[in-house]
Design a protein around this motif. Structure first.
Motif, PDB file in Angstrom:
ATOM      1  N   TYR A  21       0.833  -1.205   0.000  1.00  0.00           N
ATOM      2  CA  TYR A  21       0.000   0.000   0.000  1.00  0.00           C
ATOM      3  C   TYR A  21       0.872   1.261   0.000  1.00  0.00           C
ATOM      4  N   LYS A  22       1.878   1.277   0.857  1.00  0.00           N
ATOM      5  CA  LYS A  22       2.748   2.455   0.960  1.00  0.00           C
ATOM      6  C   LYS A  22       3.541   2.689  -0.329  1.00  0.00           C
ATOM      7  N   ILE A  23       4.038   1.598  -0.929  1.00  0.00           N
ATOM      8  CA  ILE A  23       4.818   1.722  -2.170  1.00  0.00           C
ATOM      9  C   ILE A  23       3.959   2.283  -3.302  1.00  0.00           C
ATOM     10  N   ASN A  24       2.695   1.897  -3.340  1.00  0.00           N
ATOM     11  CA  ASN A  24       1.810   2.300  -4.437  1.00  0.00           C
ATOM     12  C   ASN A  24       0.902   3.485  -4.085  1.00  0.00           C
ATOM     13  N   PHE A  25       1.091   4.083  -2.913  1.00  0.00           N
ATOM     14  CA  PHE A  25       0.160   5.105  -2.421  1.00  0.00           C
ATOM     15  C   PHE A  25      -0.066   6.233  -3.429  1.00  0.00           C
ATOM     16  N   ASP A  26       1.007   6.731  -4.028  1.00  0.00           N
ATOM     17  CA  ASP A  26       0.885   7.845  -4.987  1.00  0.00           C
ATOM     18  C   ASP A  26       0.841   7.366  -6.440  1.00  0.00           C
ATOM     19  N   ASN A  27       0.669   6.081  -6.618  1.00  0.00           N
ATOM     20  CA  ASN A  27       0.662   5.499  -7.957  1.00  0.00           C
ATOM     21  C   ASN A  27      -0.701   5.743  -8.623  1.00  0.00           C
ATOM     22  N   PRO A  28      -0.734   6.402  -9.784  1.00  0.00           N
ATOM     23  CA  PRO A  28      -2.017   6.691 -10.434  1.00  0.00           C
ATOM     24  C   PRO A  28      -2.762   5.434 -10.885  1.00  0.00           C
ATOM     25  N   PHE A  30      -3.074   2.787  -8.987  1.00  0.00           N
ATOM     26  CA  PHE A  30      -3.509   2.095  -7.770  1.00  0.00           C
ATOM     27  C   PHE A  30      -4.748   2.780  -7.209  1.00  0.00           C
ATOM     28  N   ASP A  31      -5.851   2.056  -7.134  1.00  0.00           N
ATOM     29  CA  ASP A  31      -7.110   2.604  -6.609  1.00  0.00           C
ATOM     30  C   ASP A  31      -7.229   2.208  -5.141  1.00  0.00           C
ATOM     31  N   LYS A  32      -6.941   3.145  -4.256  1.00  0.00           N
ATOM     32  CA  LYS A  32      -6.868   2.858  -2.822  1.00  0.00           C
ATOM     33  C   LYS A  32      -8.203   2.381  -2.231  1.00  0.00           C
ATOM     34  N   GLU A  33      -9.285   2.723  -2.914  1.00  0.00           N
ATOM     35  CA  GLU A  33     -10.616   2.307  -2.445  1.00  0.00           C
ATOM     36  C   GLU A  33     -10.703   0.786  -2.270  1.00  0.00           C
ATOM     37  N   TYR A  34      -9.986   0.064  -3.129  1.00  0.00           N
ATOM     38  CA  TYR A  34     -10.123  -1.397  -3.118  1.00  0.00           C
ATOM     39  C   TYR A  34      -9.183  -2.094  -2.140  1.00  0.00           C
ATOM     40  N   TYR A  35      -8.273  -1.354  -1.549  1.00  0.00           N
ATOM     41  CA  TYR A  35      -7.344  -1.961  -0.586  1.00  0.00           C
ATOM     42  C   TYR A  35      -8.099  -2.456   0.644  1.00  0.00           C
ATOM     43  N   ASN A  36      -8.905  -1.584   1.244  1.00  0.00           N
ATOM     44  CA  ASN A  36      -9.663  -1.986   2.437  1.00  0.00           C
ATOM     45  C   ASN A  36     -10.725  -3.026   2.104  1.00  0.00           C
ATOM     46  N   LYS A  37     -11.292  -2.923   0.908  1.00  0.00           N
ATOM     47  CA  LYS A  37     -12.285  -3.923   0.492  1.00  0.00           C
ATOM     48  C   LYS A  37     -11.636  -5.305   0.364  1.00  0.00           C
ATOM     49  N   TYR A  38     -10.413  -5.319  -0.157  1.00  0.00           N
ATOM     50  CA  TYR A  38      -9.675  -6.585  -0.287  1.00  0.00           C
ATOM     51  C   TYR A  38      -9.390  -7.181   1.090  1.00  0.00           C
ATOM     52  N   LEU A  39      -8.907  -6.348   2.005  1.00  0.00           N
ATOM     53  CA  LEU A  39      -8.640  -6.831   3.371  1.00  0.00           C
ATOM     54  C   LEU A  39      -9.897  -7.412   4.005  1.00  0.00           C
ATOM     55  N   LYS A  40     -10.989  -6.708   3.851  1.00  0.00           N
ATOM     56  CA  LYS A  40     -12.261  -7.165   4.412  1.00  0.00           C
ATOM     57  C   LYS A  40     -12.673  -8.502   3.804  1.00  0.00           C
ATOM     58  N   TYR A  41     -12.436  -8.647   2.510  1.00  0.00           N
ATOM     59  CA  TYR A  41     -12.837  -9.876   1.811  1.00  0.00           C
ATOM     60  C   TYR A  41     -11.978 -11.070   2.264  1.00  0.00           C
ATOM     61  N   ILE A  42     -10.648 -10.886   2.256  1.00  0.00           N
ATOM     62  CA  ILE A  42      -9.786 -12.044   2.544  1.00  0.00           C
ATOM     63  C   ILE A  42      -9.871 -12.484   4.001  1.00  0.00           C
ATOM     64  N   PHE A  43     -10.247 -11.565   4.885  1.00  0.00           N
ATOM     65  CA  PHE A  43     -10.371 -11.932   6.299  1.00  0.00           C
ATOM     66  C   PHE A  43     -11.826 -12.118   6.733  1.00  0.00           C
ATOM     67  N   SER A  44     -12.712 -12.228   5.760  1.00  0.00           N
ATOM     68  CA  SER A  44     -14.120 -12.499   6.083  1.00  0.00           C
ATOM     69  C   SER A  44     -14.260 -13.926   6.613  1.00  0.00           C
ATOM     70  N   LYS A  45     -15.303 -14.158   7.368  1.00  0.00           N
ATOM     71  CA  LYS A  45     -15.513 -15.452   8.003  1.00  0.00           C
ATOM     72  C   LYS A  45     -15.572 -16.578   6.976  1.00  0.00           C
ATOM     73  N   LYS A  46     -16.166 -16.297   5.821  1.00  0.00           N
ATOM     74  CA  LYS A  46     -16.358 -17.360   4.823  1.00  0.00           C
ATOM     75  C   LYS A  46     -15.087 -17.683   4.029  1.00  0.00           C
ATOM     76  N   PHE A  47     -14.112 -16.765   4.054  1.00  0.00           N
ATOM     77  CA  PHE A  47     -12.967 -16.911   3.155  1.00  0.00           C
ATOM     78  C   PHE A  47     -11.623 -17.002   3.863  1.00  0.00           C
ATOM     79  N   LYS A  48     -11.558 -16.529   5.077  1.00  0.00           N
ATOM     80  CA  LYS A  48     -10.284 -16.389   5.795  1.00  0.00           C
ATOM     81  C   LYS A  48      -9.490 -17.694   5.854  1.00  0.00           C
ATOM     82  N   PHE A  49     -10.151 -18.796   6.175  1.00  0.00           N
ATOM     83  CA  PHE A  49      -9.448 -20.075   6.316  1.00  0.00           C
ATOM     84  C   PHE A  49      -8.804 -20.483   4.998  1.00  0.00           C
ATOM     85  N   LYS A  50      -9.544 -20.354   3.894  1.00  0.00           N
ATOM     86  CA  LYS A  50      -9.018 -20.742   2.576  1.00  0.00           C
ATOM     87  C   LYS A  50      -7.817 -19.875   2.192  1.00  0.00           C
TER      88      LYS A  50
END
Length: 218
Positions: A21-28, A30-50
């Motif tokens: 995230y830090k390396i790409n922060f000013d990268n045109p 890189f859409d920062k909106e999807y960073y938190n969405k990705y974190l939420k998805y991969i650590f969701s109850k249904k997906f985290k174990f996989k």
């Protein structure tokens, strides 16, 4: 012990994603909106174990550079897929894209040459992964490799062309990520033309794949 292992791996994932995230922060690109969405998805109850199970395999077999690159490709492939889903009425398997992207370079634990896709497929078969994930690893190089070119490259004689949208999204994300930096298509083409004949048919395949993905996203 297993729970402690998973907590360590979860912490390691977060630490590495923070660096990306830090390396790409000013990268045109890189859409920062999807960073938190990705974190939420991969650590969701249904997906985290996989996700952690697959990350553990990557962590055990590959060096840090490959792990960081693979996380970046997984993050960006998720962004691409999410934008395509938002714009179009297309069914896309986000679980498959995230895990396939995470494991696409697992074959680099054996070799960094053109056969790393084939080696990755062998590893994933050994660990009983779904054929769809195996196909992503096997076909992710460039915009795919037809049988005649595979023979020239001393790969097992078959087509390594991406057939599904999920395979194409992961390949495209991989193409435009150098290490952990997301770049534009012009940089990608410059790199490929520098490494191979600029009239090689693989260049047109990369251009066409880039156009297809961008037309679906925007």
């Amino acid at each position: 012990m297993c729970e402690n292992n998973n907590l360590f791996l979860e912490s390691d994932i977060i630490d590495k994603l923070n660096i990306i995230y830090k390396i790409n922060f000013d990268n045109p690109f890189f859409d920062k909106e999807y960073y938190n969405k990705y974190l939420k998805y991969i650590f969701s109850k249904k997906f985290k174990f996989k996700f952690i199970k697959s990350y553990k395999l990557l962590y055990l077999l590959c060096d840090d550079d490959v792990i960081m690159h693979s996380l970046t490709v997984s993050l960006y492939a998720y962004e691409i897929a999410s934008k395509i889903k938002r714009k179009n009425d297309i069914a896309i398997d986000l679980d498959l894209i995230i895990l396939g992207a995470l494991l696409h370079d697992i074959g680099r634990s054996k070799t960094h040459n053109i056969s790393h896709g084939v080696e990755g497929a062998k590893i994933l078969k050994k660990y009983n992964y779904d054929d769809k994930i195996i196909r992503i690893a096997e076909t992710h190089i460039g915009a795919g490799i037809p049988k005649n070119e595979a023979i020239e490259l001393n790969l097992p004689p078959k087509d390594y062309l991406q057939k599904t949208l999920e395979e194409q999204i992961v390949a495209h994300a991989d193409n435009i990520i150098f290490g952990i930096k997301i770049v534009g298509i012009n940089e990608v083409l410059y790199k490929f033309k520098k490494n191979i004949n600029e009239n090689h048919p693989s260049i047109d395949r990369i251009i066409n794949l880039n156009k297809k993905i961008n037309d679906l996203m925007f």
